[in-house]
Scaffold this motif. Structure first.
Motif, short mmCIF file in Angstrom:
data_model
loop_
_atom_site.label_atom_id
_atom_site.label_comp_id
_atom_site.label_asym_id
_atom_site.label_seq_id
_atom_site.Cartn_x
_atom_site.Cartn_y
_atom_site.Cartn_z
N ALA A 46 0.85 -1.19 0.00
CA ALA A 46 0.00 0.00 0.00
C ALA A 46 0.88 1.24 0.00
O ALA A 46 2.04 1.17 0.43
N PRO A 47 0.38 2.37 -0.46
CA PRO A 47 1.18 3.60 -0.49
C PRO A 47 1.73 3.93 0.89
O PRO A 47 0.99 3.93 1.89
N GLY A 48 3.02 4.17 0.96
CA GLY A 48 3.65 4.54 2.20
C GLY A 48 3.90 3.41 3.17
O GLY A 48 4.36 3.63 4.30
N ALA A 52 -4.23 -2.01 -2.16
CA ALA A 52 -2.79 -2.10 -2.38
C ALA A 52 -2.53 -2.56 -3.80
O ALA A 52 -3.46 -2.98 -4.51
N VAL A 53 -1.27 -2.50 -4.20
CA VAL A 53 -0.84 -3.20 -5.41
C VAL A 53 -0.46 -4.62 -4.99
O VAL A 53 0.30 -4.81 -4.04
N TYR A 54 -1.01 -5.59 -5.69
CA TYR A 54 -0.77 -6.99 -5.37
C TYR A 54 0.19 -7.59 -6.40
O TYR A 54 0.01 -7.43 -7.61
#
Length: 124
Positions: free
Chosen positions: A40-42, A92-94
């Motif tokens: 996820a970002p951050g 998130a990016v998976y």
């Protein structure tokens, strides 16, 4: 060239479901442990779920147990992640990756082959 390609990401409302797929090209998956990870970002990359070459053993993070199910179809050279009861914090990016064991891949993040990722967004 060894490649993993993820698909199936998208936007869903909380409580919804998505099914991610990880397909291999240039090699066969049946000798590898395959895992799903997310970032996820951050935040740091997190191990989500991994599956042994035969499919007989799996590992899942506590945050997704009971909601996500990993499976594989070695005949189709594909691994899936069924995600149910999605929450906003699952956004998130998976990524999928190939490794040599559940511990080395899902805990140590040791992999020579990573996919490019697919975005999952859970929002109302």
């Amino acid at each position: 060239q060894l490649q993993l390609v993820e698909s199936g990401g998208g936007s869903v409302q909380p409580g919804g479901s998505l099914r991610l797929s990880c397909a291999a090209s240039g090699f066969t998956l049946d000798k590898y442990t395959i895992g799903w990870f997310r970032q996820a970002p951050g935040k740091e990359r997190e191990g989500v779920s991994c599956i042994s070459p035969s499919g007989g053993a799996t590992y899942s993070a506590g945050s997704v147990k009971g909601r996500f199910t990993i499976s594989r179809d070695n005949a189709l050279n594909t691994v899936h992640l069924q995600m149910n009861s999605l929450k906003p914090e699952d956004t998130a990016v998976y990524y999928c990756a190939a490794g040599s064991s559940l511990y080395r891949l899902c805990v140590l993040f040791e992999s020579d082959v990573w996919g490019q990722g697919t975005q999952v967004t859970v929002s109302s």
